[in-house]
Design a protein around this motif. Structure first.
Motif, PDB file in Angstrom:
ATOM      1  N   GLU A  75      46.050  47.181  49.650  1.00  0.00           N
ATOM      2  CA  GLU A  75      46.198  48.381  50.459  1.00  0.00           C
ATOM      3  C   GLU A  75      46.033  48.052  51.940  1.00  0.00           C
ATOM      4  O   GLU A  75      46.811  48.490  52.781  1.00  0.00           O
ATOM      5  N   THR A 125      43.394  52.219  41.431  1.00  0.00           N
ATOM      6  CA  THR A 125      42.352  51.203  41.483  1.00  0.00           C
ATOM      7  C   THR A 125      41.736  50.999  40.108  1.00  0.00           C
ATOM      8  O   THR A 125      41.564  49.884  39.639  1.00  0.00           O
ATOM      9  N   VAL A 141      43.449  45.749  44.520  1.00  0.00           N
ATOM     10  CA  VAL A 141      44.130  46.942  45.034  1.00  0.00           C
ATOM     11  C   VAL A 141      43.671  47.240  46.456  1.00  0.00           C
ATOM     12  O   VAL A 141      44.478  47.543  47.345  1.00  0.00           O
ATOM     13  N   LEU A 183      48.139  54.158  45.937  1.00  0.00           N
ATOM     14  CA  LEU A 183      47.469  52.875  45.734  1.00  0.00           C
ATOM     15  C   LEU A 183      46.005  53.034  45.330  1.00  0.00           C
ATOM     16  O   LEU A 183      45.600  52.503  44.302  1.00  0.00           O
ATOM     17  N   VAL A 240      46.428  49.876  34.088  1.00  0.00           N
ATOM     18  CA  VAL A 240      46.389  48.573  34.758  1.00  0.00           C
ATOM     19  C   VAL A 240      45.406  47.641  34.058  1.00  0.00           C
ATOM     20  O   VAL A 240      45.714  46.475  33.789  1.00  0.00           O
ATOM     21  N   VAL A 294      51.161  46.791  41.353  1.00  0.00           N
ATOM     22  CA  VAL A 294      49.777  46.453  41.019  1.00  0.00           C
ATOM     23  C   VAL A 294      49.687  45.790  39.644  1.00  0.00           C
ATOM     24  O   VAL A 294      48.941  44.830  39.457  1.00  0.00           O
TER      25      VAL A 294
END
Lengths: 201, 329
Positions: A92, A114, A88, A110, A119, A51
């Motif tokens: 997924e 999010t 994301v 996953l 991230v 990600v």
């Protein structure tokens, strides 16, 4: 040579010197939450690497081709969150359809990332990072930083999981069992990583 | 105007584009999940006790639907769940008898155990068992660490003021967690309705067993073995054991046992009661092993409480669920 130097610089500085979890203190929630078992830690780590690399790629494009031309840098945070969350979700669904085995391995993790701060952090830091001469990171360098940030995250997550699995069989005082000892271990690890600070390449 | 239009257009546009992509992806990448798995999952107790042999209720639900696993493996859900699953899956639920845990040792409490030394270590049976083979003078008996109580997910094992354990048959689901936990293998699962038990697991000779036990011990006299009308009792290594498959719970053995270690929990047995929903199909009367149910066709049946042994055989047979079992305690 230039490229090799940059690669080495980015990898060592993001994995060790400026480790996202232990030096920047981003993504602490999964660091404590998903580090009970080695298997799930590795699964989470892989999902984060994936990600982070994808998010670095997309957010760089959003920043320089959408926000900067219109002078909307102040909307960076909201635009990035929106982008990462949709990305994301999209990934997924795609993985569930075309790689069920990978989906089973990453599956639970996953959605967890999010809105992971690590991230979002890597996306924003990609924009803010500059070389010594003041030039900002280019597209490839941003993706590399995202990728290695994920590697650094996975490294400490797996180390932590390994320690915590050993802790299960150790004579820990009753009142320190579980979370308290995990926090103490996390602190010790952060201290150990402090040894990399000031490391010059 | 521009300073508000551009941000709204760009962020709004991004939102719309992402929304469209996700909407498109949700159709394009749709993965068909068998709706039956969800339905089965809903009727499971959700305790994740593992009695079925799968790593949790959802794994068991998936195994039922995908691999055709047996539907009567859930101990907490019991017959009721098996029937619901049967409806979802379109298969017949096999009769499943509810099992409850029985602790085959009379000791364990402070008033009923001869202790050899004072133990100040960790209160956990498996550890206590390794320290000088436990504090209990009887090397076969209960260690009193109450690990069975701790491991029970349903709070079915209760302690009295001395620490003697009783299994609450209403709460016990027969998951077998305590059976696995007991380091001395004192706990067995017996069908509900089997109410005659030998509350001893000592394999020493009679005199030794009697001396070491703080409660009552089996001395291996074999009187019960001779008395049993169905040959369900065997005495091996100075210890009487009941074969629950053969036992009819007549209680004859308990009446002749010289030490009183063989107990017939008559008063603890449930008593079946036919409710007004009865349609008089006579199925229950046919299945009753002691002929305790009487009544004629198409009329409400009656249970003779004197004869009823609380085996619940009729409960699972009744098509109208018109039989309830009352427990004294």
């Amino acid at each position: 040579m230039e490229l090799l130097y940059k690669l080495l610089f980015i990898s060592i500085s993001t994995v060790f010197v400026q480790n996202f979890v232990l030096m920047r203190f981003l993504g602490l929630c999964p660091y404590i939450g998903v580090s009970k078992k080695l298997d799930s830690a590795l699964g989470m780590g892989m999902a984060v690497i994936f990600v982070m690399s994808m998010a670095s790629c997309i957010t760089y494009l959003i920043q320089y081709y959408l926000l900067v031309p219109f002078g909307l840098e102040y909307l960076q945070t909201i635009a990035f969150i929106l982008t990462i969350a949709s990305l994301v979700q999209f990934l997924e669904m795609g993985i569930a359809k075309y790689a069920p085995a990978l989906y089973k391995a990453l599956g639970v993790f996953l959605p967890l990332i999010t809105t992971n701060c690590a991230v979002l952090g890597v996306a924003i830091l990609n924009i803010q990072s500059t070389w010594a001469d003041g030039t900002p990171f280019n597209f490839i360098e941003s993706i590399l930083q995202g990728f290695f940030a994920g590697i650094g995250f996975t490294l400490v997550l797996v180390l932590m999981a390994g320690i915590r699995e050993k802790l299960e069989y150790s004579p820990v005082p009753e009142s320190l069992k579980g979370m308290p000892i995990a926090f103490i271990v996390a602190g010790c690890m952060a201290l150990a990583f402090l040894g990399f600070a000031g490391f010059k390449i | 105007m521009e300073f508000i239009l551009y941000p709204v257009a760009i962020i709004g546009g991004l939102g719309v584009i992402y929304g469209l992509i996700l909407a498109f992806a949700s159709v394009k990448f749709k993965v068909e999940i068998d709706p039956k798995i969800e339905q089965v999952m809903e009727v499971t107790p959700g305790a994740n006790c593992g009695a079925c042999g799968y790593p949790g209720c959802s794994a068991y639900a998936e195994a039922i639907v995908k691999e055709g696993a047996a539907i009567n493996k859930c101990a907490p859900g019991g017959q009721a769940m098996a029937e619901k699953v049967a409806k979802i899956m379109g298969v017949k639920a096999g009769a499943q008898k509810r099992k409850v845990a029985v602790i085959l040792c009379g000791a364990g409490g402070t008033d009923r155990t001869n202790t050899t030394f004072e133990y100040n270590g960790v209160n956990h049976c498996k550890i206590m068992n390794t320290v000088g083979i436990g504090t209990n003078a009887c090397t076969y008996g209960c260690l009193g660490g109450n690990s069975c109580v701790d491991v029970c997910l349903f709070g079915a094992i209760s302690l009295d003021e001395f620490g003697n354990k009783t299994v609450d048959r209403d709460k016990c689901t027969g998951c077998g967690a305590c059976v696995k936990e007991c380091p001395r293998n004192l706990i067995v699962l017996a069908d509900i309705g089997k109410e005659v038990h030998v509350y001893c697991s000592n394999k020493d000779k009679g005199a030794v067993a009697k001396k070491n036990c703080g409660a009552v011990a089996c001395i291996g006299c074999k009187i019960c073995e001779k008395k049993c009308p169905v040959g369900a009792i065997t005495v091996e290594d100075n210890l009487a054991r009941i074969d629950y498959d053969k036992c009819v719970s007549c209680g004859l053995c308990a009446s002749v046992c010289p030490t009183g270690v063989l107990v017939d929990n008559k008063e603890k047995r449930g008593k079946a009661r036919v409710t007004d929903d009865c349609i008089g199909c006579t199925l229950c009367a046919k299945v009753c092993p002691t002929e305790a149910i009487s009544g004629s066709l198409k009329e409400k049946h009656v249970v003779d409480p004197e004869k009823c042994i609380g085996c619940e055989a009729c409960v699972s047979k009744c098509p109208k669920k018109a039989i309830e079992v009352d427990y004294a305690d």
